[in-house]
Design an enzyme around this catalytic site. Sequence first.
Site, PDB file in Angstrom:
ATOM      1  N   ASN A   9       4.448  31.859 -10.713  1.00 21.78           N
ATOM      2  CA  ASN A   9       5.056  31.060  -9.646  1.00 21.78           C
ATOM      3  C   ASN A   9       5.924  32.013  -8.831  1.00 21.78           C
ATOM      4  OD1 ASN A   9       6.509  29.311  -8.045  1.00 21.78           O
ATOM      5  ND2 ASN A   9       7.746  28.479  -9.724  1.00 21.78           N
ATOM      6  N   LYS A  11       7.550  31.435  -6.212  1.00 21.69           N
ATOM      7  CA  LYS A  11       8.678  30.748  -5.554  1.00 21.69           C
ATOM      8  C   LYS A  11       8.774  31.178  -4.081  1.00 21.69           C
ATOM      9  CE  LYS A  11      10.964  30.501  -9.988  1.00 21.69           C
ATOM     10  NZ  LYS A  11      12.179  30.160 -10.699  1.00 21.69           N
ATOM     11  N   HIS A  94       8.257  20.954 -10.306  1.00 18.92           N
ATOM     12  CA  HIS A  94       9.073  22.071 -10.810  1.00 18.92           C
ATOM     13  C   HIS A  94      10.543  21.648 -10.759  1.00 18.92           C
ATOM     14  CE1 HIS A  94      11.034  25.968 -11.058  1.00 18.92           C
ATOM     15  NE2 HIS A  94       9.901  26.436 -11.548  1.00 18.92           N
ATOM     16  N   GLU A  96      13.109  23.087  -9.831  1.00 13.69           N
ATOM     17  CA  GLU A  96      13.803  23.401  -8.568  1.00 13.69           C
ATOM     18  C   GLU A  96      13.476  22.362  -7.505  1.00 13.69           C
ATOM     19  OE1 GLU A  96      12.430  27.431  -8.316  1.00 13.69           O
ATOM     20  OE2 GLU A  96      13.688  27.955 -10.041  1.00 13.69           O
ATOM     21  N   GLU A 166       9.459  23.633 -19.386  1.00  8.30           N
ATOM     22  CA  GLU A 166      10.396  24.624 -18.877  1.00  8.30           C
ATOM     23  C   GLU A 166      11.830  24.110 -19.008  1.00  8.30           C
ATOM     24  OE1 GLU A 166       8.288  27.301 -15.817  1.00  8.30           O
ATOM     25  OE2 GLU A 166       9.009  25.556 -14.748  1.00  8.30           O
ATOM     26  N   GLY A 172      15.005  31.554 -14.886  1.00  4.33           N
ATOM     27  CA  GLY A 172      15.690  32.560 -14.084  1.00  4.33           C
ATOM     28  C   GLY A 172      17.005  33.043 -14.674  1.00  4.33           C
ATOM     29  N   SER A 213      12.101  32.381 -18.190  1.00  4.33           N
ATOM     30  CA  SER A 213      12.420  33.782 -18.499  1.00  4.33           C
ATOM     31  C   SER A 213      11.384  34.455 -19.381  1.00  4.33           C
ATOM     32  CB  SER A 213      13.827  33.889 -19.110  1.00  4.33           C
ATOM     33  OG  SER A 213      14.797  33.454 -18.172  1.00  4.33           O
TER      34      SER A 213
END
Length: 254
Positions: A9, A11, A94, A96, A166, A172, A213
Amino acid sequence: MRTPFIAGNWKMHKTVAEGVELAAALKTSLADVSSMELAVCPPATAVAAVADVLKGSNIGVGTQNMHWEDQGAYTGEISPLMVKELAQYVIIGHSERRQYFGETDETVNRKLKAALHHGLTPIVCVGESLEQNEAGKTVPFVGSQIRGAFAGISAEEARRVVLAYEPIWAIGTGRTAMPEDANEIIKTAIRNVLTDLYDEETAQAIRVQYGGSVKPHNMAAFIVMPEIDGALVGGASLQAEAFTAIVRNALAAL
Ligand code: PEP
Protein backbone atom coordinates in the site's frame (compact mmCIF):
# COMPACT_ATOMS: atom_id res chain seq x y z
CA MET A 1 -4.96 -24.30 0.73
CA ARG A 2 -4.92 -20.50 0.77
CA THR A 3 -2.45 -18.91 -1.64
CA PRO A 4 -0.22 -16.47 0.29
CA PHE A 5 -0.67 -12.87 -0.77
CA ILE A 6 1.57 -9.88 -0.12
CA ALA A 7 0.39 -6.43 -1.20
CA GLY A 8 2.04 -3.04 -0.97
CA ASN A 9 0.00 0.00 0.00
CA TRP A 10 1.91 3.02 -1.27
CA LYS A 11 -0.50 5.43 0.45
CA MET A 12 0.02 9.07 -0.64
CA HIS A 13 3.52 8.44 -1.93
CA LYS A 14 5.05 8.31 -5.42
CA THR A 15 4.52 10.56 -8.40
CA VAL A 16 3.81 8.82 -11.69
CA ALA A 17 7.52 8.80 -12.58
CA GLU A 18 8.50 7.45 -9.16
CA GLY A 19 5.77 4.83 -9.26
CA VAL A 20 6.83 3.64 -12.69
CA GLU A 21 10.43 3.34 -11.49
CA LEU A 22 9.43 1.31 -8.42
CA ALA A 23 7.09 -0.93 -10.42
CA ALA A 24 9.76 -1.60 -13.05
CA ALA A 25 12.25 -2.54 -10.34
CA LEU A 26 9.78 -4.94 -8.68
CA LYS A 27 8.83 -6.47 -12.01
CA THR A 28 12.46 -7.52 -12.43
CA SER A 29 13.32 -8.41 -8.83
CA LEU A 30 10.19 -10.53 -8.27
CA ALA A 31 9.84 -12.01 -11.77
CA ASP A 32 10.50 -15.58 -10.64
CA VAL A 33 7.88 -15.65 -7.86
CA SER A 34 5.02 -18.00 -8.73
CA SER A 35 3.84 -19.53 -5.45
CA MET A 36 2.62 -16.28 -3.98
CA GLU A 37 0.16 -13.61 -5.10
CA LEU A 38 1.67 -10.12 -5.28
CA ALA A 39 0.15 -6.68 -5.77
CA VAL A 40 0.94 -3.02 -5.40
CA CYS A 41 -1.60 -0.28 -4.68
CA PRO A 42 -0.30 3.08 -5.91
CA PRO A 43 -2.10 6.40 -5.46
CA ALA A 44 -4.92 6.81 -8.02
CA THR A 45 -2.89 9.16 -10.23
CA ALA A 46 -0.19 6.53 -10.79
CA VAL A 47 -2.41 3.45 -11.20
CA ALA A 48 -2.64 3.60 -15.02
CA ALA A 49 1.09 4.03 -15.55
CA VAL A 50 2.01 1.38 -12.99
CA ALA A 51 -0.53 -1.04 -14.49
CA ASP A 52 1.06 -0.45 -17.87
CA VAL A 53 4.52 -1.33 -16.54
CA LEU A 54 3.22 -4.44 -14.75
CA LYS A 55 1.03 -5.72 -17.59
CA GLY A 56 1.71 -9.41 -18.18
CA SER A 57 3.80 -9.68 -15.00
CA ASN A 58 3.14 -11.65 -11.80
CA ILE A 59 2.40 -8.44 -9.87
CA GLY A 60 -1.19 -7.22 -9.77
CA VAL A 61 -2.36 -3.67 -9.25
CA GLY A 62 -4.94 -2.25 -6.87
CA THR A 63 -6.34 1.09 -5.80
CA GLN A 64 -6.40 2.28 -2.20
CA ASN A 65 -10.08 3.20 -2.18
CA MET A 66 -13.13 3.62 -4.40
CA HIS A 67 -16.76 4.78 -4.22
CA TRP A 68 -19.59 2.27 -4.29
CA GLU A 69 -21.56 3.96 -7.09
CA ASP A 70 -20.72 3.31 -10.74
CA GLN A 71 -20.79 7.04 -11.53
CA GLY A 72 -22.27 10.28 -10.29
CA ALA A 73 -21.76 13.65 -8.66
CA TYR A 74 -19.10 12.57 -6.15
CA THR A 75 -16.27 15.03 -6.61
CA GLY A 76 -12.87 13.55 -5.97
CA GLU A 77 -14.01 9.93 -5.95
CA ILE A 78 -13.26 7.05 -8.32
CA SER A 79 -15.82 4.38 -9.19
CA PRO A 80 -15.57 0.59 -9.45
CA LEU A 81 -15.87 0.89 -13.23
CA MET A 82 -12.86 3.20 -13.28
CA VAL A 83 -10.87 0.90 -11.00
CA LYS A 84 -11.78 -2.12 -13.11
CA GLU A 85 -10.37 -0.55 -16.25
CA LEU A 86 -6.89 -0.54 -14.71
CA ALA A 87 -6.69 -2.74 -11.64
CA GLN A 88 -7.79 -6.05 -10.13
CA TYR A 89 -7.67 -5.17 -6.42
CA VAL A 90 -9.08 -2.48 -4.19
CA ILE A 91 -8.22 -1.74 -0.56
CA ILE A 92 -11.41 -1.03 1.39
CA GLY A 93 -11.75 0.44 4.87
CA HIS A 94 -8.09 1.10 5.63
CA SER A 95 -7.86 2.57 9.14
CA GLU A 96 -6.54 5.84 7.71
CA ARG A 97 -9.72 6.09 5.60
CA ARG A 98 -11.83 5.30 8.66
CA GLN A 99 -9.89 7.77 10.83
CA TYR A 100 -9.47 10.76 8.49
CA PHE A 101 -12.22 10.35 5.90
CA GLY A 102 -15.19 9.17 7.89
CA GLU A 103 -15.43 5.61 6.59
CA THR A 104 -17.73 3.43 8.62
CA ASP A 105 -18.64 -0.24 8.64
CA GLU A 106 -21.63 0.77 6.51
CA THR A 107 -19.58 2.47 3.78
CA VAL A 108 -17.11 -0.43 3.91
CA ASN A 109 -20.03 -2.80 3.34
CA ARG A 110 -21.31 -0.77 0.38
CA LYS A 111 -17.86 -0.62 -1.17
CA LEU A 112 -17.32 -4.32 -0.60
CA LYS A 113 -20.59 -5.17 -2.33
CA ALA A 114 -19.65 -2.91 -5.26
CA ALA A 115 -16.18 -4.43 -5.56
CA LEU A 116 -17.58 -7.97 -5.58
CA HIS A 117 -20.31 -7.01 -8.04
CA HIS A 118 -17.66 -5.71 -10.44
CA GLY A 119 -15.33 -8.69 -10.10
CA LEU A 120 -12.61 -6.87 -8.20
CA THR A 121 -10.66 -8.54 -5.39
CA PRO A 122 -11.27 -6.46 -2.28
CA ILE A 123 -8.71 -6.19 0.51
CA VAL A 124 -10.82 -5.23 3.51
CA CYS A 125 -8.94 -3.80 6.49
CA VAL A 126 -9.97 -4.28 10.10
CA GLY A 127 -8.15 -3.61 13.35
CA GLU A 128 -8.43 -2.08 16.78
CA SER A 129 -7.03 1.11 18.29
CA LEU A 130 -4.50 1.12 21.11
CA GLU A 131 -7.22 2.09 23.60
CA GLN A 132 -9.42 -0.79 22.50
CA ASN A 133 -6.47 -3.14 22.66
CA GLU A 134 -5.49 -2.05 26.15
CA ALA A 135 -9.09 -2.27 27.33
CA GLY A 136 -9.28 -5.89 26.14
CA LYS A 137 -11.88 -5.02 23.50
CA THR A 138 -10.00 -6.22 20.43
CA VAL A 139 -11.96 -9.41 19.78
CA PRO A 140 -15.49 -7.93 20.05
CA PHE A 141 -14.46 -4.82 18.11
CA VAL A 142 -12.78 -6.62 15.21
CA GLY A 143 -15.65 -9.12 15.22
CA SER A 144 -18.13 -6.28 14.84
CA GLN A 145 -16.11 -4.82 11.95
CA ILE A 146 -16.26 -8.22 10.24
CA ARG A 147 -20.03 -8.51 10.78
CA GLY A 148 -20.52 -4.98 9.44
CA ALA A 149 -18.35 -5.51 6.38
CA PHE A 150 -19.97 -8.81 5.38
CA ALA A 151 -23.63 -7.85 5.96
CA GLY A 152 -25.73 -9.12 3.06
CA ILE A 153 -22.82 -10.84 1.30
CA SER A 154 -23.23 -14.46 0.25
CA ALA A 155 -20.77 -17.22 1.16
CA GLU A 156 -19.74 -17.56 -2.47
CA GLU A 157 -18.90 -13.84 -2.65
CA ALA A 158 -17.24 -13.87 0.76
CA ARG A 159 -14.66 -16.39 -0.44
CA ARG A 160 -13.37 -13.82 -2.93
CA VAL A 161 -12.60 -11.33 -0.18
CA VAL A 162 -9.12 -10.80 1.24
CA LEU A 163 -8.98 -9.45 4.79
CA ALA A 164 -6.15 -7.52 6.38
CA TYR A 165 -5.92 -7.55 10.15
CA GLU A 166 -4.11 -4.32 10.94
CA PRO A 167 -3.96 -3.17 14.55
CA ILE A 168 -4.03 0.63 14.23
CA TRP A 169 -1.31 1.04 16.85
CA ALA A 170 1.06 -1.02 14.69
CA ILE A 171 0.58 0.94 11.46
CA GLY A 172 3.56 3.10 10.62
CA THR A 173 4.83 2.97 14.20
CA GLY A 174 7.56 0.35 13.93
CA ARG A 175 5.74 -1.57 16.64
CA THR A 176 4.19 -4.84 15.47
CA ALA A 177 1.70 -7.12 17.11
CA MET A 178 3.23 -10.31 18.50
CA PRO A 179 2.73 -12.85 15.69
CA GLU A 180 1.07 -15.28 18.14
CA ASP A 181 -1.35 -12.56 19.29
CA ALA A 182 -2.24 -11.58 15.72
CA ASN A 183 -2.77 -15.26 14.92
CA GLU A 184 -5.11 -15.68 17.88
CA ILE A 185 -7.11 -12.55 17.04
CA ILE A 186 -7.52 -13.68 13.45
CA LYS A 187 -8.74 -17.03 14.74
CA THR A 188 -11.18 -15.72 17.33
CA ALA A 189 -12.32 -12.36 15.96
CA ILE A 190 -12.22 -13.20 12.25
CA ARG A 191 -12.45 -16.91 11.44
CA ASN A 192 -14.86 -17.75 14.25
CA VAL A 193 -17.13 -14.86 13.24
CA LEU A 194 -16.94 -15.91 9.58
CA THR A 195 -17.85 -19.47 10.63
CA ASP A 196 -20.82 -18.05 12.49
CA LEU A 197 -21.86 -15.90 9.51
CA TYR A 198 -21.26 -18.60 6.89
CA ASP A 199 -19.68 -21.98 7.61
CA GLU A 200 -16.32 -23.47 8.52
CA GLU A 201 -15.33 -24.11 4.92
CA THR A 202 -15.95 -20.50 3.92
CA ALA A 203 -14.13 -19.18 6.99
CA GLN A 204 -11.13 -21.35 6.12
CA ALA A 205 -11.13 -20.26 2.48
CA ILE A 206 -10.82 -16.52 3.13
CA ARG A 207 -7.29 -15.17 3.17
CA VAL A 208 -6.22 -12.92 6.02
CA GLN A 209 -3.13 -10.75 5.77
CA TYR A 210 -1.38 -9.17 8.73
CA GLY A 211 -0.53 -5.47 8.45
CA GLY A 212 1.33 -3.10 10.73
CA SER A 213 5.05 -2.32 10.45
CA VAL A 214 5.88 -5.42 8.41
CA LYS A 215 9.56 -5.25 7.45
CA PRO A 216 12.02 -7.73 5.91
CA HIS A 217 13.25 -8.85 9.36
CA ASN A 218 9.81 -9.67 10.81
CA MET A 219 7.91 -11.04 7.80
CA ALA A 220 8.89 -14.66 8.41
CA ALA A 221 7.55 -14.66 11.97
CA PHE A 222 4.10 -13.66 10.69
CA ILE A 223 3.88 -15.84 7.59
CA VAL A 224 4.61 -19.03 9.54
CA MET A 225 1.51 -18.46 11.69
CA PRO A 226 -1.26 -20.83 10.57
CA GLU A 227 -3.95 -18.13 10.35
CA ILE A 228 -1.80 -15.53 8.57
CA ASP A 229 -1.78 -15.72 4.78
CA GLY A 230 0.47 -12.82 3.87
CA ALA A 231 0.86 -9.14 4.54
CA LEU A 232 -0.38 -5.69 3.68
CA VAL A 233 2.75 -3.57 3.72
CA GLY A 234 2.84 0.21 3.94
CA GLY A 235 6.17 1.96 4.51
CA ALA A 236 8.38 -0.96 3.50
CA SER A 237 6.58 -1.28 0.15
CA LEU A 238 7.98 2.08 -1.00
CA GLN A 239 11.43 0.74 -1.76
CA ALA A 240 12.00 -2.09 -4.20
CA GLU A 241 14.74 -3.61 -2.08
CA ALA A 242 12.65 -3.77 1.10
CA PHE A 243 9.49 -5.08 -0.58
CA THR A 244 11.52 -7.67 -2.48
CA ALA A 245 13.20 -8.78 0.76
CA ILE A 246 9.80 -9.10 2.47
CA VAL A 247 8.56 -11.38 -0.32
CA ARG A 248 11.80 -13.40 -0.38
CA ASN A 249 11.82 -13.84 3.40
CA ALA A 250 8.18 -14.95 3.34
CA LEU A 251 8.89 -17.47 0.58
CA ALA A 252 11.90 -18.82 2.44
CA ALA A 253 9.85 -19.30 5.62
CA LEU A 254 6.93 -21.13 3.98
C1 PEP B 1 -0.65 -0.11 5.95
O1 PEP B 1 -0.62 0.97 5.40
O2 PEP B 1 -1.60 -0.86 5.73
C2 PEP B 1 0.45 -0.48 6.83
C3 PEP B 1 0.38 -1.63 7.45
O3 PEP B 1 1.48 0.40 6.98
P1 PEP B 1 2.94 0.11 7.61
O4 PEP B 1 3.45 -1.16 6.99
O5 PEP B 1 3.77 1.30 7.24
O6 PEP B 1 2.75 -0.03 9.09
